[in-house]
Design an enzyme around this catalytic site. Structure first.
Site, PDB file in Angstrom:
ATOM      1  N   ASP A   1      -9.957  -7.745  -2.941  1.00 11.44           N
ATOM      2  CA  ASP A   1      -9.044  -6.625  -3.224  1.00 11.44           C
ATOM      3  C   ASP A   1      -8.316  -6.878  -4.543  1.00 11.44           C
ATOM      4  OD1 ASP A   1      -7.406  -4.417  -3.089  1.00 11.44           O
ATOM      5  OD2 ASP A   1      -6.056  -5.255  -1.581  1.00 11.44           O
TER       6      ASP A   1
ATOM      7  N   CYS B   1      -9.058  -0.084  -6.476  1.00  6.87           N
ATOM      8  CA  CYS B   1      -8.233   1.039  -6.917  1.00  6.87           C
ATOM      9  C   CYS B   1      -8.704   1.570  -8.268  1.00  6.87           C
ATOM     10  CB  CYS B   1      -6.759   0.632  -6.992  1.00  6.87           C
ATOM     11  SG  CYS B   1      -6.421  -0.736  -8.117  1.00  6.87           S
TER      12      CYS B   1
ATOM     13  N   GLN C   1       0.843  -1.194   0.000  1.00 11.63           N
ATOM     14  CA  GLN C   1       0.000   0.000   0.000  1.00 11.63           C
ATOM     15  C   GLN C   1       0.878   1.242   0.000  1.00 11.63           C
ATOM     16  OE1 GLN C   1      -3.194   0.125  -0.487  1.00 11.63           O
ATOM     17  NE2 GLN C   1      -3.689  -2.043  -0.260  1.00 11.63           N
TER      18      GLN C   1
ATOM     19  N   PHE D   1      -7.472 -12.254  -3.625  1.00 11.26           N
ATOM     20  CA  PHE D   1      -6.425 -11.352  -4.106  1.00 11.26           C
ATOM     21  C   PHE D   1      -5.663 -10.817  -2.881  1.00 11.26           C
ATOM     22  CE2 PHE D   1      -9.935 -11.143  -7.134  1.00 11.26           C
ATOM     23  CZ  PHE D   1      -9.311 -11.448  -8.337  1.00 11.26           C
TER      24      PHE D   1
END
Length: 398
Positions: free
Chosen positions: A330, A356, A238, A265
């Site tokens: 994710d 994202c 991250q 994920f």
């Protein structure tokens, strides 16, 4: 004031300001007024960009916005993506990372005569900006830029461009160079001397066959949920500690007291290790991170089953998902079309979707909602400071 057609009312997806009547104006902030001569009268949400390289450098697109306007941009991006799929829900106030907190980044370097230029490229261009300052990188990482230029001047042949991956780990700064061969005793000595002088955690090279550590005094790790996880060179992390903490807090809120969780994920285990109360099934397609996650879980004696699994080609089926109290999802920017379809057909009571990419998130959200889930709320997270890049975590429930 009555509606002013020349007032900037929002910021479009690529960073242009948009007037009330739909005209796009570069580097305009909400509240600015477009004058008849094409200039701008600045409003309350414009800020003087702090970096000398803005707007040429593609590392930032929105330095001219204050935090209120940047937050509004993030919310608008998510709301627009959801509206395209005929979805609507509560969008919380974005959680923003401060300047100079990026703990990982990829820079580019190239030789120009005797000098080495290093930095980000211009937006939508291959032109390299040789950065002299940076308002997004953590200071510890930016401090390496100058010394790296000097070392690479002796290693980069001709006009070749290479990539320089920087990350902050438990042991300090991690450097990976790819696209460059550095053979011979002189190169090896130069790398060792550089890594020792700057007290690097690791220095790795990828000459086309995968990263190889040239300097690593002790195994490099990143701590996730209190667990030290081996960190493969160049792996995903991250972007900021603040962003990671925000996402972890939201996922914990969504998962609650679930005793059995599927982390799909999973990467290195950012969310796997954030749920110590649960038995976690962690699935990840990339080999190095799932092996690192598995090793770390074993050493920490966590109840984790790590599965090296491609969720695009082999998503977890509803019959298996039904054994879990919650799913954490994710995926990369491409989203999780195949896995979302399987979750939509399952009976899992709650899903935490971390994304994202608002567009692929909205596409997958539609599939989940058609399968009977309710999109309860979305929590935006802005960890790519002054960027058009938008991240979020969302709660789905049956």
């Amino acid at each position: 004031m009555s509606l002013n057609q020349d007032e900037i009312v929002r910021v479009a997806g690529r960073g242009d300001g948009v007037t009330a009547d739909g005209r796009h104006v570069p580097f305009a902030a909400p509240g600015d007024i477009l004058r008849a001569d094409g200039g701008l009268t600045r409003g309350a949400h414009y800020q003087q960009p702090p970096c000398k390289h803005f707007p040429a450098c593609g590392g930032c697109q929105l330095q001219h916005l204050d935090d209120h306007a940047w937050s509004g941009f993030i919310v608008d991006r998510i709301a627009g993506a959801l509206a395209a799929q005929r979805l609507e829900t509560e969008i919380r106030t974005p959680l923003l990372s401060p300047p100079n907190t990026r703990r990982r980044a990829t820079l580019h370097a190239e030789r120009r005569g005797r000098q080495v230029r290093m930095g980000f490229t211009e937006q939508n261009s291959h032109t390299l900006i040789d950065i002299e300052e940076c308002w997004i990188l953590a200071p510890e990482l930016f401090q390496l830029v100058g010394p790296l230029r000097g070392m690479l001047a002796a290693l980069i042949p001709g006009n070749r461009r290479i990539n320089v991956h920087l990350a902050q780990t438990d042991q300090g700064r991690d450097v990976l160079i790819d696209g460059l061969e550095a053979e011979g005793l002189a190169a090896a000595e130069a790398i060792t001397a550089f890594a020792h002088r700057h007290q690097l955690a690791r220095f790795s090279m990828d000459e086309g066959f995968g990263p190889t550590a040239r300097w690593e005094p002790e195994p490099v790790t990143v701590t996730l949920g209190g667990v030290a996880v081996p960190f493969p060179p160049g792996n995903f992390l991250q972007a900021t500690r603040e962003g990671e903490a925000a996402l972890v807090k939201v996922v914990r809120e969504i998962v609650g007291s679930a005793r059995a969780v599927a982390d799909l994920f999973a990467g290195l285990g950012t969310f796997t290790f954030a749920l110590p109360q649960a038995r976690v099934y962690a699935a990840e397609a990339a080999r190095d991170p799932i092996l690192a996650l598995k090793a770390a879980a074993a050493r920490a004696q966590r109840t984790v089953f790590a599965d090296h699994r491609d969720l695009f080609r082999r998503p977890v089926a509803p019959s298996d998902l039904d054994h879990f109290d919650a799913v954490v999802l994710d995926p990369p920017r491409a989203g999780a079309r195949e896995q979302a379809a399987e979750i939509a057909a399952s009976k899992v009571p709650v899903v935490a979707y971390v994304s994202c990419n608002p567009n692929t998130f909205a596409r997958d959200a539609e599939a989940l909602c058609k399968g009977g889930y309710r999109l309860d709320w979305v929590q935006p997270v802005g960890q790519f400071r002054w960027s058009t890049h938008v991240e979020l975590a969302a709660r789905f429930s049956r």
